[in-house]
Structures are given as structure tokens and as C-alpha cells.
Design an enzyme around this catalytic site. Sequence first.
Site, PDB file in Angstrom:
ATOM      1  CG  ASP A  18       0.320   4.781  -2.576  1.00 59.72           C
ATOM      2  OD1 ASP A  18       0.480   5.665  -1.710  1.00 59.72           O
ATOM      3  OD2 ASP A  18       0.048   3.595  -2.294  1.00 59.72           O
ATOM      4  CB  SER A  19      -0.480  10.654  -1.770  1.00 60.02           C
ATOM      5  OG  SER A  19       0.801  11.076  -2.188  1.00 60.02           O
TER       6      SER A  19
ATOM      7  CG  ASP B 179       4.463   5.062  -1.988  1.00 64.88           C
ATOM      8  OD1 ASP B 179       5.369   4.775  -1.178  1.00 64.88           O
ATOM      9  OD2 ASP B 179       3.542   5.859  -1.728  1.00 64.88           O
TER      10      ASP B 179
ATOM     11  CE  LYS C  24       6.150   5.737   1.389  1.00 64.83           C
ATOM     12  NZ  LYS C  24       4.765   5.222   1.530  1.00 64.83           N
TER      13      LYS C  24
ATOM     14  CD  GLU D 228       0.626   2.010   2.580  1.00 65.78           C
ATOM     15  OE1 GLU D 228      -0.364   1.415   3.080  1.00 65.78           O
ATOM     16  OE2 GLU D 228       0.523   3.077   1.943  1.00 65.78           O
TER      17      GLU D 228
ATOM     18  CD  GLU E 181       0.265   8.313   6.486  1.00 63.39           C
ATOM     19  OE1 GLU E 181       0.909   7.573   5.711  1.00 63.39           O
ATOM     20  OE2 GLU E 181      -0.740   8.968   6.148  1.00 63.39           O
TER      21      GLU E 181
END
Length: 263
Positions: free
Chosen positions: A46-47, A85, A114, A116, A181
Site C-alpha cells: 500500500d506504499s 497488502d 499482508k 499490519e 520494518e
Amino acid sequence: MTTLLSINDLTDMKRRGEKITCLTAYDASFSAVLDKVGIDVILVGDSLGMVIQGHSTTVPVSVKDMVYHSRCVSQARQRAFVIGDLPFMSYATLQEAGKNAARLMQLGGVQMVKLEGARMDYVSFLVDQGIPVCGHLGLLPQSINQLGRYAVQGKNTPDAEKISENAYALQQAGASLLVLECVPAALAKQISEQLSIPVIGIGAGVDCDGQVLVLYDMLNIGIIKRPRFSKNFMTDVNSIEEAVAAYHRAVKITQFPAPEHSF
Ligand code: KIV
């Protein structure tokens, strides 16, 4: 005919000590270049909210965006394992997590999603439905408005212990991969040794089982300043393909990340 890598291939790589290479990609052309070079995992991160859409955080990214870019990437590769993501608030409830993860897999063609944070109940719910999950601990970009700034996590003992406990709990909940990260290299080393699932680091030192970078950072075409843990792989080469190959090689032989890219 090339076959797609599976999660078993990645776990075998960890067992035999072969480093896993991962880069983000968001479109078919870059996906094909990464695949041609032999990058093991492509993360549709999602960057993309920052490097493609020009936002200052990943928060505005929608499930629709993720499905679109995941499909572009997954259609263009022949070997690489593709992870997508789940974006901000797309897993606020178990039901939404299930629905949105299914969209990423069925419409976007990803092999794993993925998410978070220490969301053990979400991981085990998704895994029960047959959806492979990658956890993400340390710096959590989707929580930037709570964190206040992008900073190294787990620097003091209680925070480091929490990250370590959560990493183990995510594995126990059924996660089959973990991204760490921006954590101290020593903490990432300890977690990578403790877990049986592969740990992919970004700003987490050389001892993780694999490495990931945001593609636009390592190609030096980002619109925001490249983070300290990244590296410009375009110096000394003549093409994007050569830069990706230099990264792939550097990770495989543990030349990247160097101490100056670690905390
Ligand atoms: O969105 C992304 O690119 C990521 C990486 C920074 C790991 O999650």
C-alpha cells in the site's frame, strides 16, 4: 514452463539459509522486470499510496486500488510469489477482513495477504478460510497518525520484548511470513532465529531471512526522500533491470543491507 513459487518454496529457502529477495511493484512492466531477474517475492504494497498516488501516507489507499494494482502485477509474472497488502481499515472487522482478502485473491490474483499489527485473531480467522497471511510488525505505516512520525521501533527492552512476543504469537496464529520494518538489527536477528516462518526485513538488518525495499526508493525515483535503510541501486548500472539484478545479488550474498542501512 515456469511454475509459480509457493510458500513452501520460501520456507525451504529459510531452512537451507538462502536469502529471500522481495521488492514492491504496482504495475505489469515492473512486475515483468522483477520476475525476469529472479526476484522471489513481489509485494503489491500500500506504499503505492505514496509512490504512485502522491499521498503523504498509505492511509488513503482503498481495496479497489489494491485489487487493480495487484491484478496488474500478478498477470505479468511467471515465477515470483505475489503478496498484496490489506489497506487501512479494510480489516476493521473479521467479516471485512475475509471479504477484502478474498477480493485481493480472487480479483487481484495475489497468493497471500499482508496485514499490519498484532492482529492474531484476524490472522487465525483468515487462515481458517484458507487465506495465507503475512504479518507486519515494527513500524506500522498505517498507524502513522497515532505514531506521529516514521521512527525505529523496539529500541528499549519492553518494546523489543513486545515485538518479539507478537512475532511468535502471529506465527502461532497461523501467519506463514512476517515483515519486520525499522527495528534494531539485533532484535530482528533474534526473531528470525526464533521463528520457523521466514522473516523479511526492511530497515531490520542483514540477519533476516529475506529483504524487501520499496522499488521506487532503490531505483532513486521516489518523490520523497529515500529512507536511510534503503539504497540507490541505480549508481554504477545502465538500466532498471541491472539495478534490480544488483539488489537481488547483494541480498543473496548478504552484502545488502550493510551496517549503514541498519539500526
Ligand atoms: O507497503 C509497502 O510497501 C510495505 C513495505 C514497506 C514492507 O508494506
